[in-house]
Design a protein around this motif. Structure first.
Motif, PDB file in Angstrom:
ATOM      1  N   LYS A  28     -29.052 -22.718  -0.534  1.00 28.39           N
ATOM      2  CA  LYS A  28     -30.145 -22.272  -1.412  1.00 28.39           C
ATOM      3  C   LYS A  28     -30.505 -23.356  -2.424  1.00 28.39           C
ATOM      4  CE  LYS A  28     -31.640 -18.540  -4.481  1.00 28.39           C
ATOM      5  NZ  LYS A  28     -32.203 -19.482  -5.474  1.00 28.39           N
ATOM      6  N   GLU A  29     -29.484 -24.003  -3.000  1.00 23.60           N
ATOM      7  CA  GLU A  29     -29.747 -25.079  -3.959  1.00 23.60           C
ATOM      8  C   GLU A  29     -30.530 -26.210  -3.293  1.00 23.60           C
ATOM      9  OE1 GLU A  29     -25.997 -26.307  -5.553  1.00 23.60           O
ATOM     10  OE2 GLU A  29     -25.481 -24.274  -6.185  1.00 23.60           O
ATOM     11  N   ASP A  79     -34.127 -25.070  -2.673  1.00 26.30           N
ATOM     12  CA  ASP A  79     -34.854 -24.980  -3.947  1.00 26.30           C
ATOM     13  C   ASP A  79     -35.272 -26.360  -4.438  1.00 26.30           C
ATOM     14  OD1 ASP A  79     -34.613 -22.248  -3.939  1.00 26.30           O
ATOM     15  OD2 ASP A  79     -33.008 -22.153  -5.428  1.00 26.30           O
ATOM     16  N   ARG A  80     -34.416 -27.361  -4.213  1.00 24.30           N
ATOM     17  CA  ARG A  80     -34.771 -28.713  -4.638  1.00 24.30           C
ATOM     18  C   ARG A  80     -36.002 -29.218  -3.885  1.00 24.30           C
ATOM     19  NH1 ARG A  80     -33.661 -32.363  -8.868  1.00 24.30           N
ATOM     20  NH2 ARG A  80     -34.476 -34.362  -8.160  1.00 24.30           N
ATOM     21  N   SER A 114     -39.084 -27.347  -5.172  1.00 25.80           N
ATOM     22  CA  SER A 114     -39.519 -27.842  -6.485  1.00 25.80           C
ATOM     23  C   SER A 114     -40.373 -29.093  -6.331  1.00 25.80           C
ATOM     24  CB  SER A 114     -38.305 -28.149  -7.369  1.00 25.80           C
ATOM     25  OG  SER A 114     -37.595 -26.975  -7.677  1.00 25.80           O
ATOM     26  N   ARG A 129     -34.417 -21.795   5.649  1.00 23.07           N
ATOM     27  CA  ARG A 129     -35.052 -21.221   4.476  1.00 23.07           C
ATOM     28  C   ARG A 129     -36.450 -21.815   4.254  1.00 23.07           C
ATOM     29  NH1 ARG A 129     -32.140 -18.657   0.305  1.00 23.07           N
ATOM     30  NH2 ARG A 129     -29.907 -18.339   0.753  1.00 23.07           N
TER      31      ARG A 129
END
Length: 330
Positions: free
Chosen positions: A274-275, A278-279, A282, A327
């Protein structure tokens, strides 16, 4: 020339351990959509980045001398060891029976030139003519390497990754001389572009350039005919307008990105995927691109090679890359 995959998980290069058969099996199992032939520097001299690249050179014998690789009259024992490692690595491909995309890895010409010494002393980077000769020699060696890999995997669609951690420093005149008290003259942008273009055109397969520095020259690489760039996104300041603009222009012009977003070392833990996703999101939101375009432009990888990781973590990182890519497909 076949196209490169996108929207998938892939690796960067090195892994822990000394068993190439086991390492290749892990990579082809964990990253099936775009596996690579791993490098195992823990095997010792000759399996390091520079020794491995020097071992690929055609017509330029090398030796390990006084704690560095240098051009020689005849290949030294360590160069022969490097060639033996390469042959064993290629033989490991016989066991994986790949029929899709597969990437090989090698050091790029400017990083090799910054770390390979001339007979007369100093790095080859100091002499533009030596860099041109080195690039031509590397191109021939890589063509042979690709042919040998294709013979072992006739159904695979090959690409090659050039590792260029020293390229930004070479362009900026930040590569130290032998004394450590001065720097070599900067490599002009047009020279770097032309040398890299010669290499990409000579190989006949798609080329990826990996650079684990914050100032990757993505525009130069695109002009040189590189099919994708692999960068460590954790080093990119999303508020750095000039670099963000350069990356945005690269992607808007059809460039492909391998986003290094999973740490190369660490401990297995929940949430890595997930991290990582998300990066990437972003970055994508900051650039203002359509979410539908993301899987067409971006794949996911660890931030760098994982030679310093534990075997358990390297597997966990590959799994996190795979899940992050899913994802991002949304």
């Amino acid at each position: 020339m076949s196209d490169l995959p996108s929207g998938v998980a892939t690796g960067i290069g090195s892994l822990p351990g000394t068993d190439i058969g086991e390492a290749a099996g892990v990579v082809f199992g964990e990253l099936p959509e775009w596996p690579h032939l791993p490098e195992l520097p823990a095997r010792g001299l000759g399996s390091d980045l520079i020794g491995r690249g020097a071992g690929l050179l055609e017509g330029l014998p090398v030796q390990w001398w006084a704690f560095r690789w240098e051009i020689a009259d005849l290949a030294g024992i360590d160069a022969r060891r490097a060639a033996d490692f390469l042959e064993r690595d290629l033989d490991a491909l016989l066991e994986v029976d790949a029929s899709g995309p597969v990437r090989l890895n090698a050091v790029g010409p400017f990083t090799l030139a910054a770390n390979l010494w001339r007979r007369t002393g100093g790095a080859m980077l100091a002499d533009p003519g030596a860099v041109a000769d080195l690039t031509a020699s590397l191109a021939e060696g890589l063509r042979n390497h690709l042919a040998a890999a294709q013979a072992r995997m006739p159904k695979a669609c090959l690409s090659i990754q050039l590792d260029e951690p020293s390229l930004p420093a070479a362009l900026a005149g930040r590569v130290n001389t032998e004394s450590g008290l001065d720097f070599y003259r900067r490599v002009p942008v047009e020279v770097a572009r032309d040398r890299l273009r010669e290499l990409t055109e000579a190989l006949g397969v798609p080329v990826v350039v990996h650079c684990c520095a914050p100032d990757v020259p993505v525009g130069l690489l695109q002009e040189a005919g590189v099919g994708a760039v692999a960068i460590d996104l954790t080093l990119l300041d999303l508020d750095d307008v000039p670099r963000m603009d350069a990356l945005g222009e690269y992607l808007d012009g059809g460039g492909r990105l391998i986003a290094g977003v999973v740490p190369a070392i660490g401990q297995p833990r929940p949430g890595l995927d997930k991290e990582a996703a998300d990066r990437v999101l972003s970055l994508w939101h900051r650039l203002g691109f359509s979410p539908d375009l993301l899987p067409q432009r971006v794949s996911v990888s660890p931030t760098c090679g994982m030679a310093g990781a534990s075997p358990d973590y390297s597997r966990a990182a590959m799994e996190a890359c795979r899940e992050a890519a899913k994802r991002l497909h949304g």
